[in-house]
Design an enzyme around this catalytic site. Structure first.
Site, short mmCIF file in Angstrom:
data_model
loop_
_atom_site.label_atom_id
_atom_site.label_comp_id
_atom_site.label_asym_id
_atom_site.label_seq_id
_atom_site.Cartn_x
_atom_site.Cartn_y
_atom_site.Cartn_z
N LYS A 146 0.85 -1.18 0.00
CA LYS A 146 0.00 0.00 0.00
C LYS A 146 0.90 1.24 0.00
O LYS A 146 1.66 1.46 0.94
CB LYS A 146 -0.90 0.01 1.23
CG LYS A 146 -1.81 1.24 1.32
CD LYS A 146 -2.73 1.16 2.52
CE LYS A 146 -3.64 2.37 2.60
NZ LYS A 146 -4.57 2.28 3.76
N ASP A 160 -15.05 2.36 9.58
CA ASP A 160 -15.17 2.45 8.12
C ASP A 160 -15.53 1.09 7.53
O ASP A 160 -14.96 0.67 6.52
CB ASP A 160 -13.87 2.97 7.51
CG ASP A 160 -14.08 3.53 6.10
OD1 ASP A 160 -15.23 3.85 5.75
OD2 ASP A 160 -13.08 3.65 5.36
#
Length: 460
Positions: free
Chosen positions: A98, A194
């Protein structure tokens, strides 16, 4: 097509297929001797739970200790040295990377969020949450090296493989694993905030993991937090109203996910429906979700209990946490003990020859950030972020890729005993051993020879 084929080819060349390791490879990966770890060994607390349970190599060594029954002190000494030796070494295992673009972080003033995600990933070690293994930087980006999840995300599976949605059996299995993941996070006093299909990833076997912890937050014991963060349509009413909360938004998010997995669209917005943010927030706070014939009574019941507007009356928020959610009748066929021990087979196993995204090239594609310049003041932040490997994921990698076995086999009990002597005694000149002694040792004949004869062989 070319990018997808390259991905599949790389995936097929798994790290576990190497049958042997070269001498050069073993030298590169060689663990430091115990005698070189004296400072680290003395700084580590001799705690059973930490050394023999939380540390993967510690668990493995403790099992070996129970089987072979060596001297306990020697086992602990060796354990300390190996657990301390967490240096980055290439084993050939595949990871996901990432990348956080440096200029984008600076433009959005996202330094605190980036450090928060890294810190939480280092703290959480759960089979249901992606693991951080390494961090490093390039000229343009800060990189988080994470568990690779080849099965794609739930959003792709819900909307791109046949009719939208899953059968209830599959949705309940994923919901059960999500319960376990949220339980692990809440045990560390972390609220995720989230929960949505894009952030739930599938591994090679079909198990799920929670990813993207950038909006997660730690809640001190006995306190609450505030923050209007999350994704439109998945935020709980108390988050939209900017009220104080602890873990209630995650149980609301679980209700949204279960509903979407079964129905084929989120509770407060139909698939591809264009509607303003204000209208979605109004629906979340005022409207009740609608249920079709796809829902059984148990599935409908858990969704209603998780999507209760008042957090104090919501399932999971009445004092029992994850335990009260797991007791709901919808999970009557789930053995959570076996699920947590990785002993249950998922209802869907990804095809190893398929790519579960629309296009590999879409992953990590960003526009160029203009007008932002990096300076020496940013270096302090980079140094805090980039700290190399993370101990527990690194140990798991060493074990899973058979590196630990190869390296452990390359040494001998005698070498280890000699090394331990060096930690407590000043160095002495050891007598050289002759060819005859070495040959008899290799043939396994020394065990039947009296000790005085062994001394004579050493001298020869």
């Amino acid at each position: 097509m070319v990018a997808n084929r390259l991905l599949l080819k790389a995936r097929e060349g798994g790290y576990g297929k190497r049958s042997s390791r070269s001498k050069k490879w073993k030298e590169m990966l060689k663990l430091p001797p115990v005698s070189k770890c004296s400072e680290l060994r003395h700084s580590i607390e001799k705690d059973y739970s930490s050394l023999c349970d939380k540390q993967p190599i510690g668990r493995l060594l403790f099992r070996q200790f129970c089987e072979t029954k060596p001297d306990l002190n020697r086992c602990i000494e060796f354990l300390d040295a190996v657990v301390c030796a967490c240096q980055v070494r290439a084993t050939g295992k595949m990871y996901a990377c990432k990348k956080l673009e440096k200029k984008r972080i600076k433009k959005r003033k996202g330094e605190a969020m980036a450090l928060n995600e890294k810190r939480i990933l280092e703290k959480v070690h759960s089979r249901f949450v992606v693991s951080l293994s390494y961090t490093y930087e390039t000229r343009d980006a800060l990189c988080l090296v994470l568990t690779i999840m080849n099965g794609g995300d739930l959003k792709f599976h819900i909307y791109n493989l046949g009719n939208p949605g899953f059968d209830e059996h599959r949705a309940v299995f994923y919901a059960a694993e999500l319960c376990c993941g949220l339980d692990d996070l809440q045990r560390e006093r972390i609220v995720y905030r989230d929960l949505k299909p894009e952030n739930i990833l599938l591994d090679d076997r079909g198990h799920i993991r929670i990813s993207d912890l950038g909006l997660a937050a730690e809640i001190p014991e006995g306190e609450t937090i505030r923050g209007r963060v999350g994704t439109v349509g998945y935020m709980a009413p108390e988050v939209i109203n900017n009220e104080n909360y602890t873990f209630s938004p995650d149980w609301w998010g679980l209700g949204c996910l279960i509903y979407e997995m079964i129905q084929g669209h989120s509770p407060f917005r139909k698939f591809k429906e264009k509607v303003k943010r204000e209208e979605i927030d109004r629906r979340v706070k005022k409207d009740n979700e609608e249920y079709s014939e796809k829902f059984s009574e148990d599935a409908k019941s858990i969704c209603k209990m998780l999507l209760t507007k008042n957090p104090e009356q919501r399932l999971g928020c009445k004092g029992g946490g994850a335990a009260e959610v797991k007791q709901h009748p919808v999970f009557k066929d789930i053995n959570f003990k076996r699920l947590e021990a990785n002993m249950l087979d998922p209802p869907f196993c990804p095809d190893p020859h398929a790519v579960y995204c629309k296009d590999v090239l879409d992953i990590g594609r960003f526009s160029i950030v203009k007008g932002v310049y990096l300076d020496t003041r940013d270096e302090e932040f980079y140094a805090t972020f980039v700290t190399g490997c993370v101990s527990i994921p690194w140990q798991n990698e060493i074990i899973e890729s058979n590196c630990f076995k190869d390296l452990n086999d390359s040494g001998t009990e005698e070498d280890f005993a000699d090394d331990l002597e060096e930690t407590s005694c000043p160095p002495i000149q050891k007598p050289k051993r002759g060819f005859l002694y070495w040959l008899l040792k290799r043939l396994g004949c020394l065990s039947s020879i009296p000790s005085e004869k062994k001394e004579e062989l050493r001298r020869r």
